[in-house]
Design a protein around this motif. Structure first.
Motif, PDB file in Angstrom:
ATOM      1  N   GLY A   6       8.004   2.248  -5.220  1.00  0.00           N
ATOM      2  CA  GLY A   6       7.380   1.824  -3.940  1.00  0.00           C
ATOM      3  C   GLY A   6       6.026   1.338  -4.223  1.00  0.00           C
ATOM      4  O   GLY A   6       5.303   1.946  -4.971  1.00  0.00           O
ATOM      5  N   GLN A   8       2.621  -0.242  -2.168  1.00  0.00           N
ATOM      6  CA  GLN A   8       1.821  -0.721  -1.110  1.00  0.00           C
ATOM      7  C   GLN A   8       0.760  -1.300  -1.334  1.00  0.00           C
ATOM      8  O   GLN A   8      -0.110  -0.683  -1.948  1.00  0.00           O
ATOM      9  N   GLU A  69       8.833   5.968   0.871  1.00  0.00           N
ATOM     10  CA  GLU A  69       8.072   5.151   1.574  1.00  0.00           C
ATOM     11  C   GLU A  69       7.257   5.740   2.768  1.00  0.00           C
ATOM     12  O   GLU A  69       6.371   5.242   3.192  1.00  0.00           O
ATOM     13  N   GLU A  91       1.360  -4.583   2.988  1.00  0.00           N
ATOM     14  CA  GLU A  91       2.803  -4.904   2.605  1.00  0.00           C
ATOM     15  C   GLU A  91       3.486  -3.989   1.795  1.00  0.00           C
ATOM     16  O   GLU A  91       2.858  -3.649   0.689  1.00  0.00           O
ATOM     17  N   SER A  93       6.762  -2.802  -0.535  1.00  0.00           N
ATOM     18  CA  SER A  93       7.946  -3.424  -1.509  1.00  0.00           C
ATOM     19  C   SER A  93       8.504  -2.506  -2.390  1.00  0.00           C
ATOM     20  O   SER A  93       7.779  -1.362  -2.780  1.00  0.00           O
ATOM     21  N   VAL A  95      10.709  -2.077  -6.192  1.00  0.00           N
ATOM     22  CA  VAL A  95      11.051  -2.755  -7.027  1.00  0.00           C
ATOM     23  C   VAL A  95      12.067  -1.913  -7.975  1.00  0.00           C
ATOM     24  O   VAL A  95      12.028  -0.840  -7.844  1.00  0.00           O
TER      25      VAL A  95
END
Length: 95
Positions: A6, A8, A69, A91, A93, A95
């Motif tokens: 993750g 950020q 998360e 944001e 995300s 990967v």
């Protein structure tokens, strides 16, 4: 076995900063708190030469997407509560 990575990213404004030295004091404080409290990597990745703006990135790796998360969101909350820093955009995300 699944591995989740993750990231950020957040952009912020250093409130009242008149020098890069003041900015770095605020940024180092936030980075240090995150590193001591969470199992995350964190670095300033943008606006290094701008005394009032910053872009920070945090990364976490784990076998549970939910746990990664949760750590990243808690680290963002820590930054939002940091004196002298206003988070403008963030944001998250994977990967």
């Amino acid at each position: 076995m699944n591995v989740y990575v993750g990231i950020q990213e957040c952009e912020g404004r250093i409130i009242g900063s008149t020098s890069l030295k003041e900015k770095r004091r605020v940024i180092k404080s936030g980075i240090s708190r995150i590193q001591h409290r969470f199992n995350l990597s964190v670095a300033e990745v943008g606006f290094q030469d701008d005394r009032q703006r910053t872009r920070l990135a945090m990364a976490g790796v784990g076998s549970s997407k939910k746990v990664v998360e949760q750590e990243l969101r808690q680290a963002l909350r820590l930054l939002e509560e940091l004196d002298g820093l206003e988070i403008l955009h963030a944001e998250l995300s994977f990967v």
